[in-house]
Design a protein around this motif. Structure first.
Motif: not given
Length: 206
Positions: A4, A73, A78-80, A84, A86-90, A93
């Motif tokens: 990220d 999201a 939960s999503a910036d 998206v 950030r990989r961690s948020q994908r 979703l």
């Protein structure tokens, strides 16, 4: 997470151009999928009116609902951002989007939608699953995955059109790289995943 941080660093250091933003905006996953759906609806229905009805249904169920999930999201944090980064948020979703598209698949199948349109949606679900699993360990470009998948399906339908459309892939890749959204490897990885999954699934069903 380190990935990220690398992605954000690349994005912050990018020197985008109006051309790159225009290309990336024109070739968003939603736009390229809807264009292919329009082609399949027209090709495999008896009238333009029927084709328009199926296309609108797909627009709402296949594209509209996943975008609503993304906007939700964004609102709840939960999503910036819409991309998206950030990989961690994908993964979450993608899982939600796959569920929404699966629901769309069932509805359109039961309603009697043209079978190639249904097959395309099934290929999309398989692509989302593949990208979701990949994203658990590594980030790949969704823009490139969707574009390459659409081109693979188009090539199965009309080989020359697919070959011509493939010329857009490096252009889209350049735009996403210039915008700082992905590395070259992430772009290539997305293209390989999208083309392989869509080509195999749609080609087998057709």
């Amino acid at each position: 997470m380190r990935t990220d941080l690398d992605d954000h660093s690349r994005l912050n250091n990018a020197r985008s151009t109006p051309a790159a933003r225009l290309i990336a905006g024109a070739l968003t996953p939603a736009n390229v999928v809807l264009a292919l759906m329009a082609y399949l609806a027209v090709k495999y229905t008896a009238s333009l009116l029927a084709a328009a009805a199926w296309w609108l249904a797909a627009l709402v169920l296949v594209v509209g609902v996943p975008y609503l999930i993304l906007f939700r999201a964004l609102r709840n944090g939960s999503a910036d951002d819409r991309q998206v980064v950030r990989r961690s948020q994908r993964p979450a979703l993608m899982a939600s989007a796959a569920g929404a598209v699966t629901f769309a698949l069932v509805v359109l199948y039961l309603a009697g939608a043209p079978r190639p349109l249904v097959w395309l949606i099934l290929a999309m679900i398989c692509g989302l699953v593949a990208m979701g699993l990949t994203t658990m360990v590594w980030k790949a470009s969704m823009h490139m995955a969707v574009a390459a998948g659409v081109i693979a399906v188009l090539a199965i339908e009309v080989l020359r059109a697919g070959i011509a459309a493939a010329l857009l892939l490096p252009v889209l890749g350049w735009a996403r790289w210039r915008d700082g959204r992905h590395s070259v490897m992430q772009l290539a990885g997305g293209a390989v995943i999208g083309a392989t999954v869509a080509g195999v699934v749609y080609g087998f069903l057709r």
